[in-house]
Design an enzyme around this catalytic site. Structure first.
Site, PDB file in Angstrom:
ATOM      1  N   THR A   1      10.648  -7.272 -11.813  1.00  0.00           N
ATOM      2  CA  THR A   1      10.047  -8.592 -12.039  1.00  0.00           C
ATOM      3  C   THR A   1       8.932  -8.829 -11.019  1.00  0.00           C
ATOM      4  O   THR A   1       9.083  -8.540  -9.832  1.00  0.00           O
ATOM      5  CB  THR A   1      11.134  -9.688 -11.927  1.00  0.00           C
ATOM      6  OG1 THR A   1      12.127  -9.385 -12.906  1.00  0.00           O
ATOM      7  CG2 THR A   1      10.569 -11.067 -12.181  1.00  0.00           C
TER       8      THR A   1
ATOM      9  N   CYS B   1       2.326   1.594  13.036  1.00  0.00           N
ATOM     10  CA  CYS B   1       3.573   2.264  12.664  1.00  0.00           C
ATOM     11  C   CYS B   1       3.998   3.283  13.712  1.00  0.00           C
ATOM     12  O   CYS B   1       5.146   3.684  13.740  1.00  0.00           O
ATOM     13  CB  CYS B   1       3.408   2.961  11.323  1.00  0.00           C
ATOM     14  SG  CYS B   1       2.798   1.876  10.065  1.00  0.00           S
TER      15      CYS B   1
ATOM     16  N   GLY C   1      -2.204  -5.967  -0.106  1.00  0.00           N
ATOM     17  CA  GLY C   1      -2.557  -7.388   0.017  1.00  0.00           C
ATOM     18  C   GLY C   1      -2.740  -7.851   1.446  1.00  0.00           C
ATOM     19  O   GLY C   1      -3.718  -8.531   1.777  1.00  0.00           O
TER      20      GLY C   1
ATOM     21  N   GLY D   1       0.823  -1.204   0.000  1.00  0.00           N
ATOM     22  CA  GLY D   1       0.000   0.000   0.000  1.00  0.00           C
ATOM     23  C   GLY D   1       0.859   1.255   0.000  1.00  0.00           C
ATOM     24  O   GLY D   1       0.511   2.262  -0.630  1.00  0.00           O
TER      25      GLY D   1
HETATM   26  N1  PLP Z   1      -2.635   3.094   4.243  1.00  0.00           N
HETATM   27  C1  PLP Z   1      -3.336   2.694   5.298  1.00  0.00           C
HETATM   28  C2  PLP Z   1      -4.635   3.356   5.609  1.00  0.00           C
HETATM   29  C3  PLP Z   1      -2.853   1.668   6.115  1.00  0.00           C
HETATM   30  O1  PLP Z   1      -3.558   1.276   7.180  1.00  0.00           O
HETATM   31  C4  PLP Z   1      -1.611   1.075   5.790  1.00  0.00           C
HETATM   32  C5  PLP Z   1      -1.026   0.040   6.668  1.00  0.00           C
HETATM   33  O2  PLP Z   1      -1.290  -0.004   7.861  1.00  0.00           O
HETATM   34  C6  PLP Z   1      -0.925   1.518   4.660  1.00  0.00           C
HETATM   35  C7  PLP Z   1      -1.465   2.537   3.901  1.00  0.00           C
HETATM   36  C8  PLP Z   1       0.378   0.928   4.262  1.00  0.00           C
HETATM   37  O3  PLP Z   1       0.190  -0.332   3.631  1.00  0.00           O
HETATM   38  P1  PLP Z   1       1.400  -1.351   3.495  1.00  0.00           P
HETATM   39  O4  PLP Z   1       1.660  -1.898   4.844  1.00  0.00           O
HETATM   40  O5  PLP Z   1       0.910  -2.387   2.533  1.00  0.00           O
HETATM   41  O6  PLP Z   1       2.540  -0.583   2.953  1.00  0.00           O
END
Ligand code: PLP
Length: 397
Positions: free
Chosen positions: A236, A324, A199, A71
């Site tokens: 890839t 995070c 994912g 993401g």
């Molecule tokens: N955006 C939101 C709203 C999220 O909750 C998260 C992950 O917690 C992300 C982006 C980041 O996704 P990824 O962990 O796949 O990088």
């Protein structure tokens, strides 16, 4: 001891059916989808299938799906593509409650000289739409607003926002990482130029994501390299994980309404019992407009980290604020943006449930949270200072 996992906004268990679909592509079918020979070419066909599966999850065309690594990459790609496609425009908009994968990109761009508007939210985490619309200008290159908040589960009115922005011909990206696969999303009804998917939030593996890019939207790639993804994302392909994401997308759509009503029932019971049994506890966020599995509860005058540690000893896995930001003792930027007082923001716990959670697990959490909070409050000078009744009760016990 078996864990009780209620931290599904941080990550989810990979669905065994997704693992089953992936396994052959981690062993015998290891070809490179870009190869000319059929050993690799066959794998290209599987990626094509997965692309169609992910597209169907949001009612997009397969060609509108670009596979990414996560993401975060999808968000970075979308925002940077937005500004690189319109280099003369120097104003960008987002909200105060985005995930760091958007927030930090915007803050970097502010340091590079972009004028950034951070749209505020109210006490319930609802976006101030007037503020957003009043700040749109001819100089606005991109607006990025999340579909659902990862900490509170609050869902934003993305369909309406997309409509207003498309009428003004302003590029709109939505970070739908927490929404996709959990609530119905139809890009035919929501006129966003780009939309991010991850994912591992939808029972696919970590390390794979996707970016929806509406046909006709100007695009500038983030990862420049080979011709993969039609030149829109070099590198890839993570074949097995892409296949896992395809399978997880199909599974997410299966009985979505039934799964959601069960998850929401569990969440609601967990929430109402905790509020009933624990004084000075409250829900953060708009209860009427939330993801079905998320509740963010504040326990005044205790530290979220201490609650997490005590829950952890019992095998309960939850989160305080965003995964995070855990490890830092600053209350989350989301709760601060909502104006939640420090005494409550510090003691906030996010429970996020999935299709795998059960009634028995919820019973166990309900039974164990009140004594944990009671124990921590007895150790908390702030509780005694601010709650004379609590102190009196404790003394007589
Ligand atoms: N955006 C939101 C709203 C999220 O909750 C998260 C992950 O917690 C992300 C982006 C980041 O996704 P990824 O962990 O796949 O990088």
């Amino acid at each position: 001891m078996n864990s009780i996992y209620v931290d599904n906004n941080a990550t989810t268990k990979v669905d065994p059916k997704a693992i089953e679909a992936m396994l052959p592509y981690l062993s015998e079918f290891y070809g490179n989808p870009s190869s000319m020979h059929s050993f690799g070419g066959e794998i290209g066909k599987k990626i094509k299938e997965a692309r169609a599966e992910v597209a169907s999850l949001i009612n997009a065309e397969p060609d509108e799906i670009i596979f990414t690594s996560c993401g975060t990459e999808s968000n970075n790609t979308a925002i940077l593509s937005g500004i690189h496609s319109l280099p003369a425009k120097k104003h960008i908009i987002t909200t105060r409650v985005e995930h760091p994968a958007v927030k930090n990109v915007y803050e970097n761009l502010a340091r590079e000289g972009y004028r950034v508007t951070f749209v505020p939210v109210d006490r319930y985490g609802r976006i101030n739409l007037d503020y957003l619309y009043d700040n749109l200008t001819d100089d606005t290159a991109i607006v990025s607003i999340m579909w659902a908040n990862n900490e509170t589960g609050v869902i934003f009115p993305i369909e309406e926002i997309a409509k207003v922005l498309s009428e003004k011909d302003i590029l709109f990206h939505t970070d739908a990482v927490q929404a996709v696969g959990k609530i119905p999303i139809d890009v035919q009804k929501v006129n966003a130029g780009m939309l991010s998917i991850s994912g591992h939030k939808i029972h696919a593996p970590k390390g794979v994501g996707a970016l929806y890019l509406r046909k006709g939207t100007r695009f500038s790639p983030f990862l420049i390299g080979g011709h993969q993804e039609k030149g829109r994302r070099g590198g890839t392909e993570n074949v097995a994980s892409i296949i896992g994401l395809g399978k997880a997308s199909l599974l997410a759509m299966e009985n979505l309404a039934i799964k959601n009503s069960k998850t929401a029932q569990l969440r609601d019971r967990l929430e109402s019992e905790i509020l009933k049994q624990v004084p000075n506890s409250m829900v953060n966020g708009d209860k009427e407009n939330r993801l079905p599995g998320t509740t963010n509860i504040s326990f005044e005058y205790v530290e979220g980290e201490a609650i997490l540690l005590m829950m952890n000893e019992l095998g309960i896995c939850a989160s305080s604020g965003s995964a995070c930001t855990s490890g830092s003792l600053e209350p989350s930027h989301v709760l601060r943006a909502m104006g939640i007082p420090y005494t409550a923001a510090h003691g906030s716990i996010r429970f996020s449930l999935s299709k795998y959670n059960t009634d028995e697990e919820v019973d166990f959490i309900i039974k164990n949270i009140p004594p944990i909070i009671e124990k921590l409050r007895q150790l908390s000078p702030f509780w005694h200072e601010n709650n004379q009744a609590g102190t009196a009760q404790a003394k007589s016990a």
